[in-house]
Design a protein around this motif. Structure first.
Motif, PDB file in Angstrom:
ATOM      1  N   HIS A  15     -62.948  58.820  27.441  1.00  0.00           N
ATOM      2  CA  HIS A  15     -61.863  59.264  28.325  1.00  0.00           C
ATOM      3  C   HIS A  15     -60.504  58.754  27.863  1.00  0.00           C
ATOM      4  N   SER A  74     -59.702  60.822  24.688  1.00  0.00           N
ATOM      5  CA  SER A  74     -59.534  62.208  25.107  1.00  0.00           C
ATOM      6  C   SER A  74     -58.221  62.398  25.873  1.00  0.00           C
ATOM      7  N   ALA A  75     -57.945  61.517  26.820  1.00  0.00           N
ATOM      8  CA  ALA A  75     -56.724  61.647  27.625  1.00  0.00           C
ATOM      9  C   ALA A  75     -55.473  61.496  26.765  1.00  0.00           C
ATOM     10  N   GLY A 107     -55.102  64.616  24.816  1.00  0.00           N
ATOM     11  CA  GLY A 107     -54.660  65.684  25.712  1.00  0.00           C
ATOM     12  C   GLY A 107     -53.178  65.606  26.016  1.00  0.00           C
ATOM     13  N   LEU A 117     -57.376  66.167  28.543  1.00  0.00           N
ATOM     14  CA  LEU A 117     -56.852  65.298  29.604  1.00  0.00           C
ATOM     15  C   LEU A 117     -57.918  65.045  30.669  1.00  0.00           C
ATOM     16  N   GLY A 155     -61.052  65.095  30.088  1.00  0.00           N
ATOM     17  CA  GLY A 155     -62.175  64.408  29.462  1.00  0.00           C
ATOM     18  C   GLY A 155     -63.488  65.126  29.680  1.00  0.00           C
TER      19      GLY A 155
END
Length: 157
Positions: free
Chosen positions: A25, A28-29, A32, A93, A95
């Motif tokens: 996360h 990924s965030a 994003g 964003l 995830g």
């Protein structure tokens, strides 16, 4: 589409190991956020150049002159190219592996098809032979380094 896709993907991903990973996360965030920033930069940079196509008293989002300067000398649809990045940025964003791998590519493809079908037809109808000549010289999108830098960071060189 984005909200519906997100709900579906989050329900599908809720109990998966990757969705439960804090490290995933975080990466990924951050990815994003970067992609969303680039998408909004593309929209802003293209929009600023597109204002040169407004001559006289016409509505804000309309043009009455074909713009072939600035980023539009590199690619015909810079703003819509940026728009295609929104689903991927949103999925990262969130995830959501399902959104990233399934929903975002479908939404990106949908945006591309809509550009090819509707935007190209509309601009050709509006500007006729001038657009056809422009279309022969300038690609729909360009992945050349100079063009991407111009699109995402507003710099020509």
């Amino acid at each position: 589409m984005i909200v519906g896709g997100a709900v579906y993907a989050l329900i599908k991903d809720w109990d998966t190991p990757l969705f439960s990973s804090i490290a995933f996360h975080i990466v990924s965030a951050l990815s994003g956020i970067i992609i969303l920033k680039l998408a909004f930069n593309a929209a802003g940079n293209g929009g600023r150049e597109l204002t040169k196509g407004r001559v006289g008293d016409i509505p804000r989002m309309e043009t009455n002159r074909l713009v072939t300067t600035g980023i539009f000398s590199c690619m015909r649809h810079p703003m819509l190219f940026g728009l295609t990045l929104l689903p991927l940025g949103w999925g990262l964003l969130l995830g959501s592996p399902t959104f990233i791998t399934r929903i975002a590519p479908l939404e990106m493809l949908f945006i591309i098809v809509m550009v090819i079908i509707f935007e190209e037809m509309e601009v050709k109808r509006k500007f006729g032979e001038a657009y056809e000549n422009y279309r022969q010289e300038v690609p729909m999108v360009s992945f050349r380094r100079k063009c991407l830098k111009w699109l995402f960071f507003g710099k020509e060189n």
